[in-house]
Design a protein around this motif. Sequence first.
Motif, short mmCIF file in Angstrom:
data_model
loop_
_atom_site.label_atom_id
_atom_site.label_comp_id
_atom_site.label_asym_id
_atom_site.label_seq_id
_atom_site.Cartn_x
_atom_site.Cartn_y
_atom_site.Cartn_z
N ASN A 32 -5.70 3.92 -1.72
CA ASN A 32 -4.29 3.67 -1.41
C ASN A 32 -4.18 2.44 -0.51
N ASN A 33 -3.05 1.76 -0.58
CA ASN A 33 -2.86 0.63 0.33
C ASN A 33 -2.24 1.12 1.64
N LEU A 34 -2.21 0.24 2.63
CA LEU A 34 -1.72 0.62 3.96
C LEU A 34 -0.22 0.91 3.97
N TYR A 35 0.51 0.30 3.06
CA TYR A 35 1.94 0.58 2.96
C TYR A 35 2.15 2.06 2.60
N HIS A 36 1.42 2.53 1.61
CA HIS A 36 1.50 3.94 1.22
C HIS A 36 1.04 4.84 2.37
N ALA A 37 -0.02 4.45 3.05
CA ALA A 37 -0.54 5.23 4.18
C ALA A 37 0.50 5.35 5.29
N LEU A 38 1.19 4.24 5.56
CA LEU A 38 2.24 4.25 6.58
C LEU A 38 3.36 5.21 6.20
N LEU A 39 3.75 5.22 4.94
CA LEU A 39 4.80 6.13 4.48
C LEU A 39 4.38 7.59 4.66
N VAL A 40 3.15 7.91 4.28
CA VAL A 40 2.67 9.29 4.39
C VAL A 40 2.56 9.70 5.86
N LEU A 41 1.94 8.86 6.67
CA LEU A 41 1.77 9.20 8.09
C LEU A 41 3.10 9.34 8.83
N GLU A 55 -12.95 12.12 -6.19
CA GLU A 55 -13.53 13.44 -6.49
C GLU A 55 -13.19 14.48 -5.42
N SER A 56 -12.24 14.17 -4.54
CA SER A 56 -11.82 15.07 -3.45
C SER A 56 -12.91 15.32 -2.42
N ARG A 57 -13.70 14.32 -2.16
CA ARG A 57 -14.69 14.39 -1.08
C ARG A 57 -14.15 13.59 0.10
N ILE A 58 -14.39 14.10 1.29
CA ILE A 58 -13.89 13.46 2.50
C ILE A 58 -14.65 12.14 2.74
N ARG A 59 -13.91 11.08 3.03
CA ARG A 59 -14.51 9.77 3.27
C ARG A 59 -14.16 9.19 4.62
N GLY A 60 -13.07 9.68 5.22
CA GLY A 60 -12.68 9.14 6.52
C GLY A 60 -11.40 9.75 7.03
N LEU A 61 -10.89 9.15 8.10
CA LEU A 61 -9.60 9.52 8.69
C LEU A 61 -8.80 8.24 8.87
N ILE A 62 -7.49 8.36 8.76
CA ILE A 62 -6.61 7.21 8.97
C ILE A 62 -5.49 7.62 9.93
N SER A 63 -5.08 6.69 10.77
CA SER A 63 -4.00 6.94 11.72
C SER A 63 -3.07 5.74 11.78
N MET A 64 -1.91 5.94 12.36
CA MET A 64 -0.94 4.86 12.51
C MET A 64 -1.52 3.70 13.35
N LYS A 69 -3.21 -1.96 13.89
CA LYS A 69 -4.28 -2.88 14.30
C LYS A 69 -4.70 -3.78 13.14
N ALA A 70 -4.73 -3.24 11.93
CA ALA A 70 -5.17 -4.00 10.76
C ALA A 70 -4.20 -5.12 10.38
N GLU A 80 3.48 -8.02 5.45
CA GLU A 80 3.22 -8.37 4.06
C GLU A 80 1.78 -8.07 3.64
N GLU A 81 0.88 -7.93 4.59
CA GLU A 81 -0.52 -7.64 4.31
C GLU A 81 -0.75 -6.17 3.96
N MET A 82 0.20 -5.32 4.26
CA MET A 82 0.03 -3.88 4.08
C MET A 82 -0.24 -3.49 2.63
N GLU A 83 0.32 -4.21 1.69
CA GLU A 83 0.11 -3.87 0.28
C GLU A 83 -1.22 -4.41 -0.25
N LYS A 84 -1.86 -5.30 0.50
CA LYS A 84 -3.11 -5.92 0.06
C LYS A 84 -4.34 -5.21 0.62
N ILE A 85 -4.18 -4.52 1.73
CA ILE A 85 -5.31 -3.88 2.42
C ILE A 85 -5.38 -2.41 2.01
#
Length: 161
Positions: A32-41, A55-64, A69-70, A80-85
Amino acid sequence: MISNEVQSILLHDKGKELIIPSENVANLNCNNNLYHALLVLSQVKYSSIPVLDNESRIRGLISMPMIIKAIMSIDSIHFEEMEKITVKEVMNKNVPIIYTSSELEEILNKLIDHNFLCVIDEQGYFIGIITRKEMLSRVNHLVHEMHNQYDLNDKSLTKIN
């Protein structure tokens, strides 16, 4: 060592399971891109959420704060970078994990330092989370109700009929 009785009370208190199942836990895919992550968070009550692979395996954690910071530079925020990262470029890969077979003592020790623990099965699939809040609620219930179940004046803690 934690007694079997206390372990049973804390793990199966009030008929409610300790693990919040994966289908009830907000999460993101690592692609997922950071824009989507921001919406969910912005819609969930947790400060960080699990990141899963396809495959539904845990890979990390993400926070606002990780997202902000990114996209920040020293003099501006680059929205504008949120959709690219992607989330996998920003996420924290150090995830507090326990297995479905983990002992209560390990769960309690890890919850000291984390708001929640990701639960995985032996194949590494994400099962759900255990929150510090739920565990503390159970501990609170246990210590407040202990006097109803045991004679606390007796050094052996004899169970009351």
